[in-house]
Scaffold this motif. Structure first.
Motif, PDB file in Angstrom:
ATOM      1  N   ARG A  13       0.821  -1.211   0.000  1.00 46.20           N
ATOM      2  CA  ARG A  13       0.000   0.000   0.000  1.00 46.20           C
ATOM      3  C   ARG A  13       0.854   1.259   0.000  1.00 46.20           C
ATOM      4  O   ARG A  13       0.499   2.264  -0.615  1.00 46.20           O
ATOM      5  N   SER A  14       2.005   1.211   0.691  1.00 48.10           N
ATOM      6  CA  SER A  14       2.867   2.386   0.719  1.00 48.10           C
ATOM      7  C   SER A  14       3.322   2.769  -0.683  1.00 48.10           C
ATOM      8  O   SER A  14       3.505   3.949  -0.991  1.00 48.10           O
ATOM      9  N   ALA A  18       2.650   6.346  -2.477  1.00 47.75           N
ATOM     10  CA  ALA A  18       3.770   7.102  -3.030  1.00 47.75           C
ATOM     11  C   ALA A  18       3.537   7.437  -4.491  1.00 47.75           C
ATOM     12  O   ALA A  18       3.858   8.549  -4.951  1.00 47.75           O
ATOM     13  N   THR A  51       9.004  10.288  -3.142  1.00 50.65           N
ATOM     14  CA  THR A  51       7.983   9.361  -3.663  1.00 50.65           C
ATOM     15  C   THR A  51       8.433   8.674  -4.948  1.00 50.65           C
ATOM     16  O   THR A  51       8.088   7.513  -5.179  1.00 50.65           O
ATOM     17  N   TRP A  54      10.692   5.909  -3.736  1.00 58.39           N
ATOM     18  CA  TRP A  54       9.933   4.836  -3.085  1.00 58.39           C
ATOM     19  C   TRP A  54       9.094   4.056  -4.090  1.00 58.39           C
ATOM     20  O   TRP A  54       8.993   2.824  -4.003  1.00 58.39           O
ATOM     21  N   THR A  58       9.225   0.028  -4.713  1.00 56.81           N
ATOM     22  CA  THR A  58       8.090  -0.843  -4.383  1.00 56.81           C
ATOM     23  C   THR A  58       7.259  -1.258  -5.588  1.00 56.81           C
ATOM     24  O   THR A  58       6.698  -2.353  -5.609  1.00 56.81           O
TER      25      THR A  58
END
Length: 665
Positions: A13-14, A18, A51, A54, A58
């Motif tokens: 979810r992060s 992001a 972001t 990240w 991810t």
């Protein structure tokens, strides 16, 4: 595309948060530069850096989608830089000189970035040699050291290093009304790019001679040809199939003829076990065809693969399929086998499989050579008994298709382990899954993970370390084994090939000694009743697990044939519930063992029988005579030893190739 969307959907979810923040920040950045306070702009700008980093970590699939729609890292950076220029242009405290410095700075920095990117591409291309090697002297190639990773960063990092100093200078100039800060920021960014460009240009110059592909191939070929190899072990396969060739390294080292290993996939070379044999990895089939080694007379193939054809085309060579273990599976009588001059099986069982399958393999082309890898497997009478019954569960994998589903993991595996722990006091379980377990079927992977959890929990309740635990005092031995014949991490393939050009002639013997020392330390560490999960290869070996166990539970695979070398009792799973007589007729290797259905019926009686064999040497084992007969049928006679038979077979294959060559002259 469906895989990309699946990767995005299953990302944390992060990563999704992001991604949304990144797109929102970049979309609003130009407007914020014109209308918002500088600190709002600065906060959103900083957020986009974080972001983007990240999101790339991810959800790399989403970054790839942005690149495909022309919104890659370069465009995202350009949006930031244009927004920064807008901020300077509308700021009442900034002069025209600041805007001029900013514009020129971006242009110069981008020009230097082009040099950096071009040099990185050039150096990478030159150092990706057409052939990677081990145990081949590459001194004539004059390969420089590889660049440290700090000099070959990602494109994103290069852009950040260029962008952030300039942007920081702009913000300092606005806050403190100090226009010169823009020039300082520009100078810092240009200096960083200039240093990178200089280092990379020097590296490009020192690697320039490696662009001569034909020259590189000829030099390497000459070095290998100087050893006059008569035997080639040829291998091509997936990342998870390296065990198929590793099992033959020690045998190949014990030949009295010069040998070479020929591989096709670059990634597999690093996974190859330590060996003293000259090894070349040639990915391109045209390069392989031009890599002539006229002394080769026998080529050995551990696996069936499409790329085998590139070696099979070579005339004057006896092409031999040696496989990676005999079993009753269809893989042991594959119709593809017709392409080889000879097929070597362990025993007569392998010959009979081809006859029954009737796939066009001539019986005269089959030779029984035994299994040299089994020389260390102890007979049941030689086993030193552990305090309690030891059961080895070694299921096979799920196969390439549902039609080849031989594994018992889903239907039997977890139930079997729970039954053993519940019904057999003091039992010790050794669990050794196939190296490919879970690579195709999620249910199989889930069953494997459940077994691991069950055994870990059982160890925890008894106060033992985890089932996958390896004693810390063995780490130095592992490192020593890993480092023998290998270059340190942190260098590229070209330097690994260069540094791996010299090896000890006794390397194989030294590795064998260290591996034995490791295994002795592993099995003597901790409580003898601790359960073990061995999914990490290559240590401890499957054959050492044979020596540690009293009984084997397995599936239709080469594990059955190999375990019979010990003459110990074994159980073969029959998860489909096929009638016993039919099952054993189809799979002759099971006739010396017991069958186990999905309901585990009869398992308690079988284990009671094994316990009596442990406790009373005079207790009659009704299947022992059958196992002894099967041992010779599946693996061949014990005299002469398998290694001697294998060496003789190689000698005769070489002579056959020479005879055929003379006949055509």
């Amino acid at each position: 595309m469906s895989k990309v969307l699946a990767d995005i959907r299953h990302a944390p979810r992060s990563g999704h948060v992001a991604t949304v923040a990144l797109l929102a920040g970049l979309a609003t950045l130009p407007a914020l530069a014109i209308s918002a306070p500088w600190w709002v702009f600065a906060a959103v700008l900083a957020t986009t850096y974080v972001t983007e980093t990240w999101t790339n970590r991810t959800i790399p699939a989403f970054i790839d989608i942005l690149r495909r729609v022309q919104l890659g890292t370069s465009i995202l950076t350009l949006i930031r830089q244009v927004s920064t220029m807008l901020l300077v242009a509308v700021s009442p405290h900034m002069g025209a000189s600041a805007l001029w410095f900013l514009a020129v700075g971006f242009v110069v920095a981008h020009a230097l970035r082009a040099v950096v990117t071009g040099s990185m591409t050039y150096v990478t291309a030159r150092r990706k040699l057409p052939v990677a090697t081990r145990n081949v002297n590459l001194s004539l190639l004059r390969i420089p050291d590889s660049l440290h990773r700090r000099w070959v960063p990602s494109q994103r990092r290069v852009l950040f290093e260029m962008d952030i100093p300039i942007t920081a200078g702009v913000l300092v100039a606005i806050v403190w009304r100090f226009d010169a800060a823009v020039a300082v920021g520009v100078a810092a960014a240009v200096a960083i790019m200039a240093v990178r460009a200089t280092v990379l240009l020097v590296s490009a110059y020192s690697n320039r001679h490696l662009k001569r592909k034909r020259w590189v191939l000829d030099r390497v070929r000459d070095e290998v040809a100087a050893t006059a190899p008569e035997v080639a072990l040829y291998f091509t396969g997936s990342d998870t199939s390296i065990y198929q060739i590793n099992m033959w390294l020690r045998t190949l080292e014990q030949l009295d003829r010069s040998a070479v290993i020929i591989m096709r996939e670059r990634g597999l070379l690093r996974q190859l076990g330590s060996t003293s044999i000259p090894t070349v990895c040639i990915p391109d089939n045209i390069d392989l065809m031009n890599f002539e080694l006229p002394t080769i007379r026998t080529a050995l193939y551990p696996g069936n693969a499409g790329k085998n054809i590139h070696m099979l085309r070579i005339p004057g060579v006896t092409h031999v399929f040696i496989g990676h273990g005999d079993s009753d599976k269809p893989a042991s009588f594959n119709p593809f086998s017709k392409v080889y001059n000879q097929i070597w099986t362990a025993g007569k069982a392998g010959r009979d499989r081809y006859e029954v399958a009737d796939i066009g393999v001539d019986d005269a082309d089959i030779r029984e050579v035994g299994r040299p890898q089994l020389h260390g497997v102890q007979l049941a009478a030689e086993r030193l008994l552990a305090p309690h019954l030891t059961v080895l569960y070694a299921p096979t994998w799920e196969g390439w298709t549902a039609n080849l589903q031989h594994t018992s993991l889903v239907k039997i595996g977890p139930k079997l382990i729970e039954f053993l722990l519940r019904e057999v006091p003091g039992v010790r379980v050794l669990y050794r899954p196939h190296p490919l377990t879970g690579t195709r079927d999620k249910a199989t992977l889930a069953a494997h993970q459940r077994i691991t959890r069950i055994l870990n929990d059982a160890n925890a309740r008894a106060g033992h370390p985890a089932a996958t635990w390896v004693p810390e005092n063995l780490r130095p031995l592992e490192d020593e084994i890993a480092m023998l014949g290998a270059s340190p991490n942190g260098v590229d393939e070209a330097q690994r090939s260069r540094d791996g050009g010299f090896t000890r002639p006794d390397l194989g013997d030294e590795i064998e000694r260290l591996r034995q020392q490791w295994q002795e330390g592993y099995w003597s560490a901790g409580d003898p009743s601790r359960h073990h999960v061995v999914s990490k290869m290559p240590l401890p070996t499957l054959y050492e697990m044979f020596n540690q166990s009293d009984v084997l539970v397995t599936d239709i695979s080469s594990v059955v044939s190999d375990f019979i070398a010990s003459e110990k009792p074994y159980i073969v799973c029959n998860p489909a519930g096929e009638p016993g007589e039919t099952f054993q007729r189809t799979n002759p290797s099971t006739k010396g063992g017991y069958l186990l259905g999905a309901d585990l019926t009869g398992l308690r009686d079988i284990l009671d029988h094994v316990e009596k064999l442990r406790a009373d040497s005079g207790y009659e084992d009704p299947l022992l005579a059958t196992r002894r007969h099967l041992r010779e049928y599946l693996l061949g006679p014990s005299d002469p030893p398998s290694l001697a038979r294998f060496v003789t077979a190689v000698d005769e294959a070489v002579r056959a190739a020479r005879g055929a060559e003379r006949a055509t002259e």
